[in-house]
Motif scaffolding. Sequence first.
Motif, PDB file in Angstrom:
ATOM      1  N   ASN A 126     -78.248  49.308  14.219  1.00  0.00           N
ATOM      2  CA  ASN A 126     -78.256  48.835  15.620  1.00  0.00           C
ATOM      3  C   ASN A 126     -77.705  47.306  15.508  1.00  0.00           C
ATOM      4  OD1 ASN A 126     -78.778  51.227  17.321  1.00  0.00           O
ATOM      5  ND2 ASN A 126     -80.872  50.864  17.158  1.00  0.00           N
ATOM      6  N   MET A 129     -74.158  47.212  14.840  1.00  0.00           N
ATOM      7  CA  MET A 129     -73.448  47.245  15.780  1.00  0.00           C
ATOM      8  C   MET A 129     -73.328  46.212  16.873  1.00  0.00           C
ATOM      9  SD  MET A 129     -73.634  51.264  16.838  1.00  0.00           S
ATOM     10  CE  MET A 129     -75.486  51.438  16.788  1.00  0.00           C
ATOM     11  N   GLU A 134     -67.985  48.920  13.707  1.00  0.00           N
ATOM     12  CA  GLU A 134     -68.114  50.412  13.471  1.00  0.00           C
ATOM     13  C   GLU A 134     -69.229  50.562  12.494  1.00  0.00           C
ATOM     14  OE1 GLU A 134     -64.456  52.572  12.965  1.00  0.00           O
ATOM     15  OE2 GLU A 134     -63.321  50.793  13.277  1.00  0.00           O
TER      16      GLU A 134
END
Length: 316
Positions: A126, A129, A134
Motif C-alpha cells: 500500500n 502504491m 505498479e
Amino acid sequence: MYRPEIKVLDCTIRDGGLINKWQFSDELVRATYKAVCDAGVDYMEIGYKASPEFFDPKEFGKWRFCKEEDVREVLDGLELKSKLACMVDIGRVKEEEILPADQSVFDLFRVACYIKDVDKGIALANHIMDKGYEVTLNLMAVSTNLEKDIDEGLAQINNTEIPCVYLVDSFGNMYSEDITFLAKKYSHALPGKTIGIHCHNNRQLAFANTIQAIIEGSNMLDASVYGIGRGAGNCTLELLIGFLKNPKYNLRPVLKLIEDHFVSLRNQIEWGYIIPMMITGTLNEHPRSAMEWRAGPQKDNYVEFYDKLTMPEIVE
C-alpha cells in the motif's frame, strides 16, 4: 498459448543474483536488458531494493540494492522499452529509500512475503502504491502452508487495492495438479485481480507448471534467461517465449544473449537441474542445504546428502 492479457517478467538478474550475491558485471546486466527489450518482454526485474543497513555492500553486488543512480548509469543510452521492476522483502528496506514513482526509473515493485506476514506485505504494498508504482504481492513458499492459512491470507488481500498476486513455488515442489488447485483458489478468492506465477525447476517442472498456470488463467508469468535462478533455477525465458504465440515476443535476441554471455557464465556459477536441488524439491524444503552441499568437497555424494536430510540420526 495466446492471450493478449498475458505479460512476461524476466527475473534473470534478481533471482540469478541469489547464486552469486548479485556480482554481475555491468556489461552483462546491460546486455540482458537490451535483449529483453528486443525480445518484447514486458518487464525486467533488475534486482532487489534493500538497505545497506541489512546487507554489506562489500559483500553484495549493486543489484542487491538497486540504487537509482546505478540503474540509470548501466542502462544509459538504451531505450527503456521493457518496464523496470525490482523486488522488496518486508523488513529489509526502509520506506524512505523508495522514491516517488515520478522520480524513479522503476515502474513496478514486487513485495515478497510469507503468508504469516501477509499483513506486513499488504502494508508495504500500500505504501508503494501510494507513491505511484505498479505493485505485486508475491506469496512465497505456499507449498509449506496449511490450506486454512492460505485462505485467511487471500481473504485479507482481497480487501485491498493490490492488483496482482503471485503464486510462488519457491521450493520447486509442486506438480501440475497443485498449480491447478492453487491457481483456482487464488482466482476465486481474488476476483478482479491478476494472478502471477513464479516457478522453480527442482523437479524439472517449472516450464510445465507455468503452462498449467496459464491454462488456469494466470496472466503474469516469470521466467529467466537460460533458467538461471537460485538453486535449480526458474522457468526458462527462451522456452516460454517460444511457447507463447504472440508476435510481440521474439526468441532470437534471447538466444543471442545466451550464446554471448550465459554459456560462459554457466561455467563459472552453477544453476539448473542438479540432484541435491531435486532432493530438496522432493522433500519440500528450502534449497539452502543443497547449495551449501554443492559448495563443499562432497558435492557429488548424493546418497549421503539424501540420508542427511531424511535419516539424520543415522548419518550423525
